[in-house]
Design a protein around this motif. Sequence first.
Motif, PDB file in Angstrom:
ATOM      1  N   VAL A   1       0.837  -1.198   0.000  1.00 52.64           N
ATOM      2  CA  VAL A   1       0.000   0.000   0.000  1.00 52.64           C
ATOM      3  C   VAL A   1       0.869   1.244   0.000  1.00 52.64           C
ATOM      4  O   VAL A   1       0.597   2.218  -0.708  1.00 52.64           O
ATOM      5  CB  VAL A   1      -0.961   0.007   1.210  1.00 52.64           C
ATOM      6  N   LEU A   2       1.930   1.232   0.804  1.00 51.17           N
ATOM      7  CA  LEU A   2       2.820   2.388   0.867  1.00 51.17           C
ATOM      8  C   LEU A   2       3.531   2.603  -0.468  1.00 51.17           C
ATOM      9  O   LEU A   2       3.719   3.744  -0.906  1.00 51.17           O
ATOM     10  CB  LEU A   2       3.842   2.219   1.990  1.00 51.17           C
ATOM     11  N   THR A   3       3.919   1.513  -1.118  1.00 49.63           N
ATOM     12  CA  THR A   3       4.555   1.649  -2.432  1.00 49.63           C
ATOM     13  C   THR A   3       3.599   2.279  -3.431  1.00 49.63           C
ATOM     14  O   THR A   3       3.978   3.167  -4.205  1.00 49.63           O
ATOM     15  CB  THR A   3       5.033   0.278  -2.944  1.00 49.63           C
ATOM     16  N   LEU A   4       2.340   1.834  -3.428  1.00 49.40           N
ATOM     17  CA  LEU A   4       1.359   2.437  -4.335  1.00 49.40           C
ATOM     18  C   LEU A   4       1.137   3.904  -3.989  1.00 49.40           C
ATOM     19  O   LEU A   4       0.932   4.738  -4.878  1.00 49.40           O
ATOM     20  CB  LEU A   4       0.048   1.648  -4.255  1.00 49.40           C
ATOM     21  N   HIS A   5       1.215   4.230  -2.713  1.00 50.25           N
ATOM     22  CA  HIS A   5       1.060   5.620  -2.289  1.00 50.25           C
ATOM     23  C   HIS A   5       2.184   6.494  -2.834  1.00 50.25           C
ATOM     24  O   HIS A   5       1.952   7.668  -3.159  1.00 50.25           O
ATOM     25  CB  HIS A   5       1.026   5.684  -0.759  1.00 50.25           C
ATOM     26  N   THR A   6       3.379   5.943  -2.959  1.00 44.24           N
ATOM     27  CA  THR A   6       4.509   6.743  -3.462  1.00 44.24           C
ATOM     28  C   THR A   6       4.333   7.117  -4.928  1.00 44.24           C
ATOM     29  O   THR A   6       4.978   8.051  -5.406  1.00 44.24           O
ATOM     30  CB  THR A   6       5.853   6.006  -3.290  1.00 44.24           C
ATOM     31  N   VAL A   7       3.496   6.386  -5.651  1.00 44.05           N
ATOM     32  CA  VAL A   7       3.281   6.691  -7.072  1.00 44.05           C
ATOM     33  C   VAL A   7       1.896   7.314  -7.282  1.00 44.05           C
ATOM     34  O   VAL A   7       1.320   7.210  -8.366  1.00 44.05           O
ATOM     35  CB  VAL A   7       3.449   5.436  -7.957  1.00 44.05           C
TER      36      VAL A   7
END
Length: 247
Positions: free
Chosen positions: A87-93
Motif C-alpha cells: 500500500v505504501l509503495t502504491l502511495h509513493t506513485v
Amino acid sequence: MRAIILAAGRGLRLKQPSDAELPKCLLEFGGHSLLERHLQLLRGVGVTEVVLALGFRHEAVEAHLRELAVRPLPQIVLNPRFELGSVLTLHTVAEALTRGGDVLVMDADVLCHAGIMSALAAGAGPVNRLLIDRGFEPGDEPVKVCVRDGVPIELRKQLAADLRYDTIGESVGFFRFSERGARRLAAIVDDYVGSGRANMPHEEAVRDLLRESGREFEVADVTDLAWIEIDFPVDVERAARKILPQL
C-alpha cells in the motif's frame, strides 16, 4: 494509458542467499528478466509510459535498465520504506496514478503469457478491469476473485464462510483502472497510509474500491493462459519448468 509496476519489495520468502539477493523483478527466465519481459509485453500492447516503483536494491534495477537500453526509460519512484506493505509503495506513485487516463497497476513478480497483457490492455477505455484464472490451486496463498451475477464482489486470500458467489478464481495481480477509478483508488490508499495501515498489501485498497463500485468493473477470464506469481523457491522452479515453455 500508463503502467505502474510495483517492484519495491524484498521478496524474503524466496530465501535467496544474502550475498546474492536481488529484487524479484531481476529474476531471469530464458535469458530475460521479469522486468524486461514486462516492458516488452507492455510495448506489444502500445504502452510506453511506464512508472517503476522501486525500493530494495533499486540501484541494481536501475543498472539493469541501463544495460537493456530501454527507450523511453521508465519513470522511477523510490519507496525508502519498502519493507512495509505494498500500500505504501502504491502511495509513493500517487501522482502517476492520478495523472489522467487509464492506468495499469501490475505486480513485478509475475511471469506470464503475452495474451494476459492483451486481455488487460484491450480497448480504448475508460475501463476498470481485473483478471481471473479459474484454474487455480485452492489454498490460503492465492488472492481470490469472487464473482456473482457477473459482478466481482470479493478480492482476498481469506473468504468469509457464508460468501455467496457463482465464479471463483485467482487474481493475476494485474489491474486496470479508469481515470475515475484510479483517482478513487489513490484516495483510498491515502486513507490507509494516513490511518496507520501502510503495512497492508495494496490488494486490500483495491478490494475496498471493488466493494464500493464492483458493477463498474469488468472481469477478464485468462484461465487458459500460462502465468505464475513468484513468491517461493518452488515457484522459480515451476516457472522455468512448466510456464516458460508455454510462453
